[in-house]
Scaffold this motif. Structure first.
Motif, PDB file in Angstrom:
ATOM      1  N   MET A 157      76.396  40.976  45.159  1.00  0.00           N
ATOM      2  CA  MET A 157      75.911  39.696  44.674  1.00  0.00           C
ATOM      3  C   MET A 157      75.784  39.682  43.158  1.00  0.00           C
ATOM      4  SD  MET A 157      72.283  37.932  45.237  1.00  0.00           S
ATOM      5  CE  MET A 157      71.769  38.991  43.898  1.00  0.00           C
ATOM      6  N   LEU A 158      75.276  40.778  42.600  1.00  0.00           N
ATOM      7  CA  LEU A 158      75.125  40.831  41.147  1.00  0.00           C
ATOM      8  C   LEU A 158      76.482  40.738  40.457  1.00  0.00           C
ATOM      9  CD1 LEU A 158      72.325  43.550  40.887  1.00  0.00           C
ATOM     10  CD2 LEU A 158      72.108  41.074  40.540  1.00  0.00           C
ATOM     11  N   LEU A 159      77.471  41.410  41.016  1.00  0.00           N
ATOM     12  CA  LEU A 159      78.802  41.346  40.416  1.00  0.00           C
ATOM     13  C   LEU A 159      79.374  39.939  40.514  1.00  0.00           C
ATOM     14  CD1 LEU A 159      80.174  44.738  41.725  1.00  0.00           C
ATOM     15  CD2 LEU A 159      79.868  44.107  39.330  1.00  0.00           C
ATOM     16  N   GLU A 160      79.170  39.302  41.653  1.00  0.00           N
ATOM     17  CA  GLU A 160      79.672  37.935  41.794  1.00  0.00           C
ATOM     18  C   GLU A 160      79.043  37.020  40.751  1.00  0.00           C
ATOM     19  OE1 GLU A 160      79.722  36.037  45.740  1.00  0.00           O
ATOM     20  OE2 GLU A 160      78.975  34.227  44.754  1.00  0.00           O
ATOM     21  N   LEU A 161      77.739  37.129  40.588  1.00  0.00           N
ATOM     22  CA  LEU A 161      77.060  36.284  39.606  1.00  0.00           C
ATOM     23  C   LEU A 161      77.590  36.562  38.205  1.00  0.00           C
ATOM     24  CD1 LEU A 161      73.423  36.386  41.015  1.00  0.00           C
ATOM     25  CD2 LEU A 161      74.975  34.421  40.980  1.00  0.00           C
ATOM     26  N   LEU A 162      77.772  37.838  37.894  1.00  0.00           N
ATOM     27  CA  LEU A 162      78.325  38.182  36.580  1.00  0.00           C
ATOM     28  C   LEU A 162      79.649  37.469  36.332  1.00  0.00           C
ATOM     29  CD1 LEU A 162      78.247  39.963  33.986  1.00  0.00           C
ATOM     30  CD2 LEU A 162      79.580  41.651  35.271  1.00  0.00           C
ATOM     31  N   ASP A 173      78.715  40.918  27.743  1.00  0.00           N
ATOM     32  CA  ASP A 173      78.457  42.358  27.743  1.00  0.00           C
ATOM     33  C   ASP A 173      77.756  42.815  29.021  1.00  0.00           C
ATOM     34  OD1 ASP A 173      79.450  42.427  25.131  1.00  0.00           O
ATOM     35  OD2 ASP A 173      77.466  41.933  24.323  1.00  0.00           O
ATOM     36  N   ASN A 174      78.111  42.211  30.121  1.00  0.00           N
ATOM     37  CA  ASN A 174      77.532  42.582  31.419  1.00  0.00           C
ATOM     38  C   ASN A 174      76.031  42.337  31.504  1.00  0.00           C
ATOM     39  OD1 ASN A 174      80.129  43.439  32.067  1.00  0.00           O
ATOM     40  ND2 ASN A 174      79.708  45.526  31.382  1.00  0.00           N
ATOM     41  N   LYS A 175      75.574  41.388  30.699  1.00  0.00           N
ATOM     42  CA  LYS A 175      74.169  40.990  30.734  1.00  0.00           C
ATOM     43  C   LYS A 175      74.078  39.509  31.061  1.00  0.00           C
ATOM     44  CE  LYS A 175      72.436  44.014  26.994  1.00  0.00           C
ATOM     45  NZ  LYS A 175      73.607  44.313  26.125  1.00  0.00           N
ATOM     46  N   PHE A 176      73.070  39.131  31.796  1.00  0.00           N
ATOM     47  CA  PHE A 176      72.812  37.703  31.990  1.00  0.00           C
ATOM     48  C   PHE A 176      71.368  37.461  32.416  1.00  0.00           C
ATOM     49  CE2 PHE A 176      74.667  39.377  35.906  1.00  0.00           C
ATOM     50  CZ  PHE A 176      73.854  38.894  36.911  1.00  0.00           C
ATOM     51  N   GLU A 177      70.982  36.186  32.383  1.00  0.00           N
ATOM     52  CA  GLU A 177      69.653  35.809  32.824  1.00  0.00           C
ATOM     53  C   GLU A 177      69.722  35.536  34.324  1.00  0.00           C
ATOM     54  OE1 GLU A 177      68.028  32.309  30.997  1.00  0.00           O
ATOM     55  OE2 GLU A 177      66.132  32.624  32.069  1.00  0.00           O
ATOM     56  N   LEU A 178      68.733  36.053  35.037  1.00  0.00           N
ATOM     57  CA  LEU A 178      68.689  35.902  36.494  1.00  0.00           C
ATOM     58  C   LEU A 178      67.353  35.255  36.861  1.00  0.00           C
ATOM     59  CD1 LEU A 178      70.111  36.759  39.214  1.00  0.00           C
ATOM     60  CD2 LEU A 178      68.746  38.833  39.105  1.00  0.00           C
ATOM     61  N   PRO A 179      67.299  33.923  36.830  1.00  0.00           N
ATOM     62  CA  PRO A 179      66.014  33.227  36.964  1.00  0.00           C
ATOM     63  C   PRO A 179      65.651  32.999  38.420  1.00  0.00           C
ATOM     64  CG  PRO A 179      67.729  31.643  36.510  1.00  0.00           C
ATOM     65  CD  PRO A 179      68.400  32.981  36.659  1.00  0.00           C
ATOM     66  N   MET A 200      66.351  46.677  45.054  1.00  0.00           N
ATOM     67  CA  MET A 200      66.445  46.512  43.611  1.00  0.00           C
ATOM     68  C   MET A 200      66.008  47.790  42.898  1.00  0.00           C
ATOM     69  SD  MET A 200      67.568  44.186  41.778  1.00  0.00           S
ATOM     70  CE  MET A 200      67.889  42.460  41.508  1.00  0.00           C
ATOM     71  N   ARG A 201      64.904  48.316  43.361  1.00  0.00           N
ATOM     72  CA  ARG A 201      64.398  49.534  42.729  1.00  0.00           C
ATOM     73  C   ARG A 201      65.439  50.651  42.808  1.00  0.00           C
ATOM     74  NH1 ARG A 201      59.742  53.436  44.775  1.00  0.00           N
ATOM     75  NH2 ARG A 201      59.842  52.021  46.533  1.00  0.00           N
ATOM     76  N   LYS A 202      66.046  50.775  43.981  1.00  0.00           N
ATOM     77  CA  LYS A 202      67.050  51.825  44.155  1.00  0.00           C
ATOM     78  C   LYS A 202      68.216  51.627  43.180  1.00  0.00           C
ATOM     79  CE  LYS A 202      69.067  53.433  48.159  1.00  0.00           C
ATOM     80  NZ  LYS A 202      69.301  53.346  49.638  1.00  0.00           N
ATOM     81  N   LEU A 203      68.591  50.376  42.983  1.00  0.00           N
ATOM     82  CA  LEU A 203      69.665  50.096  42.030  1.00  0.00           C
ATOM     83  C   LEU A 203      69.246  50.488  40.620  1.00  0.00           C
ATOM     84  CD1 LEU A 203      71.174  46.694  43.207  1.00  0.00           C
ATOM     85  CD2 LEU A 203      72.459  48.768  42.727  1.00  0.00           C
ATOM     86  N   ARG A 204      67.997  50.204  40.297  1.00  0.00           N
ATOM     87  CA  ARG A 204      67.493  50.569  38.973  1.00  0.00           C
ATOM     88  C   ARG A 204      67.452  52.088  38.829  1.00  0.00           C
ATOM     89  NH1 ARG A 204      62.446  49.175  38.971  1.00  0.00           N
ATOM     90  NH2 ARG A 204      62.410  47.272  40.236  1.00  0.00           N
ATOM     91  N   GLU A 205      66.868  52.721  39.852  1.00  0.00           N
ATOM     92  CA  GLU A 205      66.687  54.168  39.782  1.00  0.00           C
ATOM     93  C   GLU A 205      67.999  54.933  39.741  1.00  0.00           C
ATOM     94  OE1 GLU A 205      64.142  54.977  43.077  1.00  0.00           O
ATOM     95  OE2 GLU A 205      62.297  54.587  41.944  1.00  0.00           O
ATOM     96  N   SER A 206      69.017  54.340  40.338  1.00  0.00           N
ATOM     97  CA  SER A 206      70.305  55.037  40.312  1.00  0.00           C
ATOM     98  C   SER A 206      71.051  54.760  39.016  1.00  0.00           C
ATOM     99  CB  SER A 206      71.139  54.634  41.523  1.00  0.00           C
ATOM    100  OG  SER A 206      71.292  53.238  41.535  1.00  0.00           O
ATOM    101  N   ASN A 215      65.986  39.164  32.519  1.00  0.00           N
ATOM    102  CA  ASN A 215      67.299  39.579  32.040  1.00  0.00           C
ATOM    103  C   ASN A 215      67.783  40.824  32.750  1.00  0.00           C
ATOM    104  OD1 ASN A 215      67.684  37.522  30.057  1.00  0.00           O
ATOM    105  ND2 ASN A 215      66.039  38.519  28.903  1.00  0.00           N
ATOM    106  N   ILE A 216      69.025  40.756  33.176  1.00  0.00           N
ATOM    107  CA  ILE A 216      69.586  41.886  33.902  1.00  0.00           C
ATOM    108  C   ILE A 216      70.835  42.379  33.177  1.00  0.00           C
ATOM    109  CG2 ILE A 216      70.919  40.394  35.454  1.00  0.00           C
ATOM    110  CD1 ILE A 216      70.241  42.517  37.652  1.00  0.00           C
ATOM    111  N   PHE A 217      70.991  43.676  33.222  1.00  0.00           N
ATOM    112  CA  PHE A 217      72.132  44.312  32.555  1.00  0.00           C
ATOM    113  C   PHE A 217      72.811  45.210  33.585  1.00  0.00           C
ATOM    114  CE2 PHE A 217      73.162  48.117  29.585  1.00  0.00           C
ATOM    115  CZ  PHE A 217      74.506  47.759  29.544  1.00  0.00           C
ATOM    116  N   LEU A 218      74.052  44.921  33.851  1.00  0.00           N
ATOM    117  CA  LEU A 218      74.804  45.753  34.782  1.00  0.00           C
ATOM    118  C   LEU A 218      75.404  46.912  33.986  1.00  0.00           C
ATOM    119  CD1 LEU A 218      76.522  43.066  37.055  1.00  0.00           C
ATOM    120  CD2 LEU A 218      74.140  43.793  36.935  1.00  0.00           C
ATOM    121  N   ARG A 219      74.764  48.050  34.059  1.00  0.00           N
ATOM    122  CA  ARG A 219      75.114  49.165  33.178  1.00  0.00           C
ATOM    123  C   ARG A 219      76.451  49.778  33.522  1.00  0.00           C
ATOM    124  NH1 ARG A 219      70.524  53.408  32.069  1.00  0.00           N
ATOM    125  NH2 ARG A 219      72.311  54.106  30.847  1.00  0.00           N
ATOM    126  N   ASP A 220      76.780  49.767  34.801  1.00  0.00           N
ATOM    127  CA  ASP A 220      78.029  50.412  35.197  1.00  0.00           C
ATOM    128  C   ASP A 220      78.749  49.556  36.238  1.00  0.00           C
ATOM    129  OD1 ASP A 220      80.094  52.027  35.961  1.00  0.00           O
ATOM    130  OD2 ASP A 220      78.891  53.861  35.978  1.00  0.00           O
TER     131      ASP A 220
END
Lengths: 252, 252
Positions: A157-162, A173-179, A200-206, A215-220
Motif C-alpha cells: 500500500m505504501l508503494l502504491e501511494l508513493l 525523494d520517496n517521502k510524502f505526507e500520509l494524513p 507499522m512498527r515492524k516496518l519501522r524496526e526493519s 510524514n513518511i519516508f520509504l527508505r528502501d
DNA sequence: CGAAAAGTTGATCTACATCAACGTGCGTGG
DNA sequence: CCACGCACGTTGATGTAGATCAACTTTTCG
C-alpha cells in the motif's frame, strides 16, 4: 500568465498530452470549487450520487459498509482523482466516499461528462484510462487482501501511494505526507487497529520506512517492493499509445 | 426463424432494450466462434492482450498471480461476459484469464469495439454499464476478503453467482451448475483448500445449501443473504434509465 | 483397470483478533 | 492559561479463525 496546473491536468498529461482547448475544458470543469472539512461524506452507499466530482486537494476514501458496521476502504482518493463517475449510469451508489482531511473539490452534472466525451475524445480516452486503472487498483487490493500477509499488504500500500502521489507531485525523494490514522490503515488492509499498529512498527524496526508525524519516508523502495511483491504494471503509468488515442478520436 | 438469443444479448437486454440493427451488430461480433478446452489461458498477466473476447458458453476466471505462486481469483467469467476490454487502452494485461471448463468464445480486435462505441451508442452505454458492474463486483469481493468470515464469504459468493446466472437463464429455482473445484473456491475466497472444504460442509450441514455433483441448490436464499449481509445493489440488475441512455446517445 | 485429480477429515500450528490498559498531544471551554 | 476530555497511538496478555501437515477415500477419465 499560466495558472498553476491542477493535479487533474497533471494526471491527464502523464497519459496523453493535451491541446489548449482540451486544457480549457478541464479548467472550466474545475473552476467552481468547494471547500469541505475533514470527515465529510460526499457520496453515501445506497443513496443518490450528488454528481461527478474531482478532488483538488486533500485526501478522501471510497469505502463499503456492512450492516453491522464493519467497513472496507476500497480505494484512496488523492488530489486529481475523480469520484462518482458512475453517476453517468447508475442512480444509486453501492459505496460511500468521505474526506479524510479538509479538501477542495468540484462537483458537476454527469451531463457535463457526457458532453466532454463527445467534444473531446482525447479527454474521454484519458477518463476511460483512469476508470480502467481504478478497477486495476481495486483488483490489486483484492489480491492483497486475499493472498498477502499483513506485512506485505502494508508495504504494498505504501508503494502504491508513493507512485500515485509522484504523478501529481505530492511525493519527492520517496517521502510524502500520509494524513491517515491507523484506523484508516486497518480498514484499508483488512486488519485490526492493533495489528495495523504492530505491522507499522515492524516496518519501522526493519529499517524499511521512517515516520515523523504525518510524514513518511520509504527508505528502501527496492526492499519494500521485494517483500510486497510489488509490480507497478497495474498502475499503468506509461503514456497512452497513439493507436489507443486514435481509436477514441477517429471515425472508421 | 429467430436464432436463439445469445447470453450476451440477454445480458444487454436486461439493461437496455435493443433494436434490430443493434442486435445484428452484436450477432456479427459473435459470429466467429472458437472452442477452447478447460484450463486454457486466454490472457496472460504481463503479456499482450490477444484482443477483446466474449464468452458464449462455459466458465472462466480472471486472476492475478504473485511471483511465488499464490493467486487470487478476482472474478468469474460467465456466459455473456466479456474479457480484455482494456485492450482498447493498455497493451499489456495486469491479470490472467483462463477457462475452467470447455468453452466457446469469440475474440476480435479492439477496433471493432471502438467502432461499436461510435455507431451504436446504446451498445456503448451497455458496455460502460458492464464495466462499471465489473468494478463494483471486484470492490464487493475486496470487501468480503477484508471483512467477512469464511462462512459469510462463501454464502455471499454463491448468491452472487445465482443472481448473475439468472440473468442469462443458467439458474432456475435457486439451482445451478457450479463447475468449479474446491481449489478454485479457495483461491476466490482467499482460503486454504482445506478450509474451503470445511466451510462448504458447514453450509451443507446448516441446511442452507444442497450439493449433488456439480449441481448446487440454494435452499434458503433469504437466510443465506442474511448471514452474508448480501445486498444485490452492487450487481445493478435494473434497467438503465432513459436519461442515462440519452446521455450516451444525444448531442448536447 | 489403473492412476491422477478431487474431496474429506483429523491433528496441530500460527497470524492475526480481541481485550485491556496506559501514554500523549491537542483543541476547547471555563 | 490551565485542565479536562477526547482522539490517537502503543503495548502486553490471551483467544481463535483459519493455515498447514498428513492421511485416506472417492470420482474421473484415459
Amino acid at each position: 500568465m499560466p495558472t498553476k496546473t491542477s493535479p487533474l491536468i497533471k494526471k491527464i498529461e502523464a497519459v496523453v498530452p493535451l491541446q489548449t482547448d482540451e486544457r480549457d475544458f478541464i479548467a472550466e470543469l474545475e473552476r467552481d470549487r468547494r471547500t469541505v472539512s475533514a470527515r465529510t461524506d460526499l457520496v453515501k452507499q445506497g443513496e443518490k450520487y450528488p454528481g461527478v466530482g474531482i478532488l483538488h486537494s486533500g485526501w478522501a476514501i471510497r469505502y463499503k459498509s456492512l450492516s453491522d458496521g464493519r467497513r472496507q476502504i476500497v480505494n484512496f482518493l488523492l488530489p486529481g482523482d475523480a469520484f462518482g463517475l458512475f453517476a453517468n449510469l447508475f442512480e444509486l451508489s453501492d459505496h460511500s466516499v468521505a474526506t479524510l482531511t479538509d479538501a477542495s473539490l468540484s462537483v458537476f452534472s454527469p451531463d457535463l461528462v457526457a458532453e466532454m466525451y463527445r467534444k473531446h475524445p482525447k479527454l474521454a480516452a484519458a477518463f476511460a484510462w483512469f476508470s480502467a486503472r481504478e478497477e486495476a487498483i481495486i483488483a490489486e487490493r483484492a489480491t492483497g487482501l486475499g493472498q498477502r500477509t499483513a506485512f506485505e499488504r502494508m508495504a504494498h500500500m505504501l508503494l502504491e501511494l508513493l507512485k500515485r502521489l509522484e504523478v501529481v507531485s505530492l511525493a519527492n525523494d520517496n517521502k510524502f505526507e500520509l494524513p491517515v490514522t491507523q484506523e484508516i490503515l486497518a480498514d484499508t488492509l483488512g486488519l485490526s487497529l492493533v495489528h495495523a499498529n504492530r505491522t507499522m512498527r515492524k516496518l519501522r524496526e526493519s529499517g524499511l520506512i521512517e515516520i515523523e508525524g504525518q510524514n513518511i519516508f520509504l527508505r528502501d523502495v527496492r526492499a519494500l517492493a521485494d517483500v510486497a511483491d510489488f509490480d507497478d504494471l497495474y498502475l499503468y503509468l506509461q503514456r497512452m499509445s497513439k493507436q489507443a488515442v486514435k481509436r477514441f478520436s477517429e471515425a472508421v
